[in-house]
Motif scaffolding. Structure first.
Motif, PDB file in Angstrom:
ATOM      1  N   UNK A  50       2.337 -33.482 -11.810  1.00 26.45           N
ATOM      2  CA  UNK A  50       2.343 -33.552 -13.271  1.00 26.45           C
ATOM      3  C   UNK A  50       3.360 -32.566 -13.849  1.00 26.45           C
ATOM      4  N   UNK A  51       3.809 -32.841 -15.067  1.00 24.17           N
ATOM      5  CA  UNK A  51       4.871 -32.026 -15.663  1.00 24.17           C
ATOM      6  C   UNK A  51       4.394 -30.606 -15.936  1.00 24.17           C
ATOM      7  N   UNK A  52       3.296 -30.443 -16.682  1.00 26.55           N
ATOM      8  CA  UNK A  52       2.789 -29.114 -16.994  1.00 26.55           C
ATOM      9  C   UNK A  52       1.285 -29.092 -16.764  1.00 26.55           C
ATOM     10  N   UNK A  53       0.829 -28.245 -15.882  1.00 25.45           N
ATOM     11  CA  UNK A  53      -0.605 -28.083 -15.646  1.00 25.45           C
ATOM     12  C   UNK A  53      -0.877 -26.594 -15.578  1.00 25.45           C
ATOM     13  N   UNK A  54      -1.800 -26.141 -16.391  1.00 22.88           N
ATOM     14  CA  UNK A  54      -2.127 -24.723 -16.321  1.00 22.88           C
ATOM     15  C   UNK A  54      -3.095 -24.492 -15.167  1.00 22.88           C
ATOM     16  N   UNK A  55      -3.012 -23.331 -14.558  1.00 26.10           N
ATOM     17  CA  UNK A  55      -3.859 -23.053 -13.396  1.00 26.10           C
ATOM     18  C   UNK A  55      -5.316 -22.880 -13.795  1.00 26.10           C
ATOM     19  N   UNK A  56      -5.568 -22.438 -15.027  1.00 24.58           N
ATOM     20  CA  UNK A  56      -6.961 -22.235 -15.439  1.00 24.58           C
ATOM     21  C   UNK A  56      -7.688 -23.556 -15.554  1.00 24.58           C
ATOM     22  N   UNK A  57      -7.047 -24.565 -16.127  1.00 24.09           N
ATOM     23  CA  UNK A  57      -7.719 -25.867 -16.236  1.00 24.09           C
ATOM     24  C   UNK A  57      -7.884 -26.492 -14.863  1.00 24.09           C
ATOM     25  N   UNK A  58      -6.929 -26.262 -13.983  1.00 22.57           N
ATOM     26  CA  UNK A  58      -7.031 -26.796 -12.632  1.00 22.57           C
ATOM     27  C   UNK A  58      -8.200 -26.155 -11.891  1.00 22.57           C
ATOM     28  N   UNK A  59      -8.338 -24.837 -12.007  1.00 22.01           N
ATOM     29  CA  UNK A  59      -9.449 -24.155 -11.337  1.00 22.01           C
ATOM     30  C   UNK A  59     -10.784 -24.566 -11.950  1.00 22.01           C
ATOM     31  N   UNK A  60     -10.813 -24.760 -13.274  1.00 22.35           N
ATOM     32  CA  UNK A  60     -12.051 -25.181 -13.923  1.00 22.35           C
ATOM     33  C   UNK A  60     -12.462 -26.564 -13.437  1.00 22.35           C
ATOM     34  N   UNK A  61     -11.510 -27.451 -13.261  1.00 17.85           N
ATOM     35  CA  UNK A  61     -11.852 -28.789 -12.778  1.00 17.85           C
ATOM     36  C   UNK A  61     -12.308 -28.730 -11.324  1.00 17.85           C
ATOM     37  N   UNK A  62     -11.730 -27.819 -10.543  1.00 17.69           N
ATOM     38  CA  UNK A  62     -12.180 -27.679  -9.152  1.00 17.69           C
ATOM     39  C   UNK A  62     -13.612 -27.174  -9.102  1.00 17.69           C
ATOM     40  N   UNK A  63     -13.941 -26.202  -9.969  1.00 18.34           N
ATOM     41  CA  UNK A  63     -15.298 -25.662 -10.007  1.00 18.34           C
ATOM     42  C   UNK A  63     -16.266 -26.762 -10.422  1.00 18.34           C
ATOM     43  N   UNK A  64     -15.894 -27.542 -11.450  1.00 19.61           N
ATOM     44  CA  UNK A  64     -16.750 -28.645 -11.881  1.00 19.61           C
ATOM     45  C   UNK A  64     -16.938 -29.662 -10.769  1.00 19.61           C
ATOM     46  N   UNK A  65     -15.877 -29.941 -10.032  1.00 25.65           N
ATOM     47  CA  UNK A  65     -15.976 -30.903  -8.936  1.00 25.65           C
ATOM     48  C   UNK A  65     -16.920 -30.383  -7.858  1.00 25.65           C
ATOM     49  N   UNK A  66     -16.864 -29.082  -7.578  1.00 24.39           N
ATOM     50  CA  UNK A  66     -17.758 -28.513  -6.563  1.00 24.39           C
ATOM     51  C   UNK A  66     -19.205 -28.567  -7.018  1.00 24.39           C
ATOM     52  N   UNK A  67     -19.443 -28.290  -8.308  1.00 25.39           N
ATOM     53  CA  UNK A  67     -20.819 -28.343  -8.822  1.00 25.39           C
ATOM     54  C   UNK A  67     -21.346 -29.765  -8.745  1.00 25.39           C
TER      55      UNK A  67
END
Length: 127
Positions: A50-67
């Motif tokens: 993707x063109x622009x992805x912030x690391x905080x939103x990426x980590x938040x989505x990873x945490x949500x996926x793990x939950x």
């Protein structure tokens, strides 16, 4: 090189001005090429990223996926849980039943071996 000169530069009178113009045009083309190679303003983003992805939103989505994965695993554990008492399987219960039946038969046999039986014809002599 003669093939790069415009037709007006073939005359000996205009040759000096033509050389300066050619040098300027070649210099302009070289600068334009250098700018085009060094800038990425008009380049599209790569297909895989993707063109622009912030690391905080990426980590938040990873945490949500793990939950969510933990929730799914917990639900599946409840869904496919074996019934009965905890810690004893059906196979174990069947083996215990068979071993207790075999133990009972063995105890009966041992009890019969040690039974005291009066000797034959002993009742007839006393009477």
């Amino acid at each position: 090189p003669l093939f790069l000169r415009p037709p007006s530069c073939y005359s000996p009178i205009h040759r000096k001005n033509c050389t300066a113009t050619m040098i300027r045009s070649i210099l302009a083309i070289a600068i334009f090429a250098a700018l085009a190679l060094s800038t990425q303003a008009f380049v599209s983003a790569p297909v895989g990223k993707p063109a622009l992805v912030s690391t905080t939103s990426l980590m938040a989505s990873r945490v949500n996926a793990k939950i969510e994965k933990r929730k799914r695993n917990r639900e599946n554990m409840r869904k496919f849980k074996k019934g009965g008492r905890r810690g004893t399987s059906r196979k174990k219960m069947m083996r215990k039943m068979q071993s207790s039946a075999a133990r009972q038969i063995e105890n009966e046999f041992i009890a019969k071996c040690f039974m005291t039986v009066p000797p034959p014809n002993s009742d007839d002599e006393k009477a």
